[in-house]
Every structure is written in C-alpha cells, then in structure tokens.
Enzyme design. Structure first.
Site, PDB file in Angstrom:
ATOM      1  N   ASP A  31      -6.111 -20.232  19.275  1.00 39.31           N
ATOM      2  CA  ASP A  31      -6.420 -19.831  20.642  1.00 39.31           C
ATOM      3  C   ASP A  31      -6.125 -21.004  21.572  1.00 39.31           C
ATOM      4  O   ASP A  31      -6.519 -22.135  21.287  1.00 39.31           O
ATOM      5  CB  ASP A  31      -7.900 -19.403  20.739  1.00 39.31           C
ATOM      6  CG  ASP A  31      -8.205 -18.645  22.021  1.00 39.31           C
ATOM      7  OD1 ASP A  31      -8.014 -19.216  23.120  1.00 39.31           O
ATOM      8  OD2 ASP A  31      -8.621 -17.483  21.934  1.00 39.31           O
ATOM      9  N   ASN A  88     -13.335  -7.975  20.416  1.00 40.94           N
ATOM     10  CA  ASN A  88     -13.773  -7.451  21.712  1.00 40.94           C
ATOM     11  C   ASN A  88     -12.998  -6.195  22.084  1.00 40.94           C
ATOM     12  O   ASN A  88     -11.794  -6.109  21.829  1.00 40.94           O
ATOM     13  CB  ASN A  88     -13.536  -8.498  22.800  1.00 40.94           C
ATOM     14  CG  ASN A  88     -14.327  -9.771  22.563  1.00 40.94           C
ATOM     15  OD1 ASN A  88     -15.443  -9.719  22.050  1.00 40.94           O
ATOM     16  ND2 ASN A  88     -13.744 -10.914  22.902  1.00 40.94           N
ATOM     17  N   GLY A  94     -15.226  -8.073  26.843  1.00 40.28           N
ATOM     18  CA  GLY A  94     -14.498  -9.282  27.211  1.00 40.28           C
ATOM     19  C   GLY A  94     -13.077  -9.305  26.676  1.00 40.28           C
ATOM     20  O   GLY A  94     -12.488 -10.374  26.505  1.00 40.28           O
ATOM     21  N   GLN A  95     -12.513  -8.135  26.425  1.00 42.91           N
ATOM     22  CA  GLN A  95     -11.138  -8.085  25.914  1.00 42.91           C
ATOM     23  C   GLN A  95     -10.161  -8.442  27.032  1.00 42.91           C
ATOM     24  O   GLN A  95     -10.221  -7.871  28.126  1.00 42.91           O
ATOM     25  CB  GLN A  95     -10.805  -6.688  25.374  1.00 42.91           C
ATOM     26  CG  GLN A  95      -9.416  -6.619  24.731  1.00 42.91           C
ATOM     27  CD  GLN A  95      -9.140  -5.311  24.003  1.00 42.91           C
ATOM     28  OE1 GLN A  95      -9.888  -4.340  24.116  1.00 42.91           O
ATOM     29  NE2 GLN A  95      -8.056  -5.282  23.247  1.00 42.91           N
ATOM     30  N   HIS A 101      -7.061  -8.131  18.324  1.00 40.67           N
ATOM     31  CA  HIS A 101      -7.111  -9.488  17.792  1.00 40.67           C
ATOM     32  C   HIS A 101      -8.526  -9.811  17.342  1.00 40.67           C
ATOM     33  O   HIS A 101      -9.501  -9.485  18.010  1.00 40.67           O
ATOM     34  CB  HIS A 101      -6.590 -10.528  18.790  1.00 40.67           C
ATOM     35  CG  HIS A 101      -7.192 -10.475  20.159  1.00 40.67           C
ATOM     36  ND1 HIS A 101      -6.928  -9.468  21.062  1.00 40.67           N
ATOM     37  CD2 HIS A 101      -8.043 -11.319  20.791  1.00 40.67           C
ATOM     38  CE1 HIS A 101      -7.588  -9.710  22.192  1.00 40.67           C
ATOM     39  NE2 HIS A 101      -8.279 -10.819  22.052  1.00 40.67           N
ATOM     40  N   LEU A 102      -8.588 -10.437  16.191  1.00 44.01           N
ATOM     41  CA  LEU A 102      -9.858 -10.872  15.617  1.00 44.01           C
ATOM     42  C   LEU A 102      -9.982 -12.375  15.838  1.00 44.01           C
ATOM     43  O   LEU A 102      -9.099 -13.133  15.442  1.00 44.01           O
ATOM     44  CB  LEU A 102      -9.890 -10.521  14.127  1.00 44.01           C
ATOM     45  CG  LEU A 102     -11.165 -10.878  13.349  1.00 44.01           C
ATOM     46  CD1 LEU A 102     -11.339  -9.923  12.165  1.00 44.01           C
ATOM     47  CD2 LEU A 102     -11.164 -12.318  12.843  1.00 44.01           C
ATOM     48  N   HIS A 103     -11.054 -12.792  16.511  1.00 45.63           N
ATOM     49  CA  HIS A 103     -11.317 -14.217  16.712  1.00 45.63           C
ATOM     50  C   HIS A 103     -12.021 -14.773  15.474  1.00 45.63           C
ATOM     51  O   HIS A 103     -13.032 -14.222  15.044  1.00 45.63           O
ATOM     52  CB  HIS A 103     -12.256 -14.442  17.896  1.00 45.63           C
ATOM     53  CG  HIS A 103     -11.727 -14.014  19.220  1.00 45.63           C
ATOM     54  ND1 HIS A 103     -11.149 -14.888  20.112  1.00 45.63           N
ATOM     55  CD2 HIS A 103     -11.681 -12.805  19.826  1.00 45.63           C
ATOM     56  CE1 HIS A 103     -10.783 -14.229  21.207  1.00 45.63           C
ATOM     57  NE2 HIS A 103     -11.101 -12.957  21.061  1.00 45.63           N
TER      58      HIS A 103
END
Lengths: 115, 115
Positions: A31, A88, A94-95, A101-103
């Site tokens: 990120d 998200n 909060g997308q 996507h996976l944080h």
C-alpha cells in the site's frame, strides 16, 4: 479487465507497484499509504468491484484470495506475532478503489475497534 | 468440533447466541461487545483455529465464508451504504477466540486506519 480500473492496471503492470506476490490469479503489492509497518494489498486479477458482488461462481476465487493472503503473510513473517485482514465495501466501509482488495496489516499490535 | 472451543459450542447451540444466519457449513451471530451499530461474527462450523491455518483443502470453505458474509450483509441491509470485513490472527491481530471468525461491521462510517 476493466479499462479504467487502477488495480486492473497495476495487476497488468501498466502502473508500477511494489510487488510482493504474483501468480496466475492474484497479485499483491505494498500500500502506498501504509497504515501499519507492513501493509499489503492482495487482489484477484479478475475484476470484481466489491467483495459483496462475489457470488457462488466466485467461491473458488474468493477462497483463493484468503489463501494468497496467507501465503503473503507467511513470506512477510507476520503470522507468528499476528496480523489483520480487512476488506472494505462502499462508502461506510471506506472503499476507495472499486476492485476487490484485501488489506494485510501487521508489524504492530492492531487496536480495537477496527476503525 | 474442538471440545473446549467457545465458537464450536456456539455453533452447536450449546452456548446461546443471537443467531443471524445458519446453514450446514456456516453460522453467524451478533458480537456481544459490538464495535459498530451492526457487528456480526460469521464462522465456519468446521473448527480451524486461524485463517492462516487454512490451506488448499479449505479453499471452498474459505470462499464460502466470504459468500456467507455477503448473504448476512444483504439480509442486514448493509451493502448499499457499506461495511467492513475483518479477520484477526494471533496477538498482533487482536484474535481473542481461536476459531476462524469474520467480523462484519456496518451501520456507521468506518474509519482509517482499521485499528
């Protein structure tokens, strides 16, 4: 691939990113605004806008997303101390990019509530 | 089922919980200490301690965990405004029960960083 999708372009190498993991179906990269010492995004190469858009035909792809995240977590040495996965959806979630996507967040104790 | 696992007992109905969703492979119930107006835990009935313990043989089960969460999110009316999924592993992640559980949080704007 969605023509105007940032993460499709990153997955295709059209926009540079700091690659952490790559295979036929998934891509992982750091990120650019990390929220923890280790903060990585794992995406399916297939364009799906939101996790909540995934349906039964995507079951294997979605399971593989978690398994790819696990592989990244192992490679980064995060598992033993611990880590958090976050996905998200839409505004309240909060997308910011509309490609699943996976944080992966780790390298510090994560607090509660999770945002 | 693991004999001393709180979430195995909840899944089996041996310990009461506020059920939100139930099928052969998954069970969802409200978190007793909610961190958002809607806060639900989705678990696989099969005992796996950590998401990072899931391997290729669990691919379908893990994909189904996300799909079950999606079904819960729809039933709760969370999707349009948005929601967050969180899975914690080990101490740094804030995992408190060692049976895979996915947190669904919604009903308010979730903030960043996610804990």
């Amino acid at each position: 691939m969605a023509d105007e999708c940032l993460f499709c372009k990153i997955s295709a190498g059209e926009i540079p990113s700091e690659e952490v993991y790559s295979d036929e179906n998934y891509y992982a990269f750091r990120d650019v605004n990390p929220a923890a010492p280790t903060h990585i995004l794992v995406i399916p190469r297939q364009h799906i806008s939101r996790v909540t858009d995934a349906s039964e035909t995507d079951r294997s792809l979605m399971g593989g997303l978690l398994l790819a995240a696990n592989e990244v977590a192992r490679r980064e040495g995060l598992v033993e101390k611990g880590l958090r996965y976050v996905i998200n959806t839409n505004d309240d979630g909060g997308q910011t990019v509309y490609h699943i996507h996976l944080h992966i967040l780790g390298g510090r104790p994560m607090t509660w509530p999770p945002g």
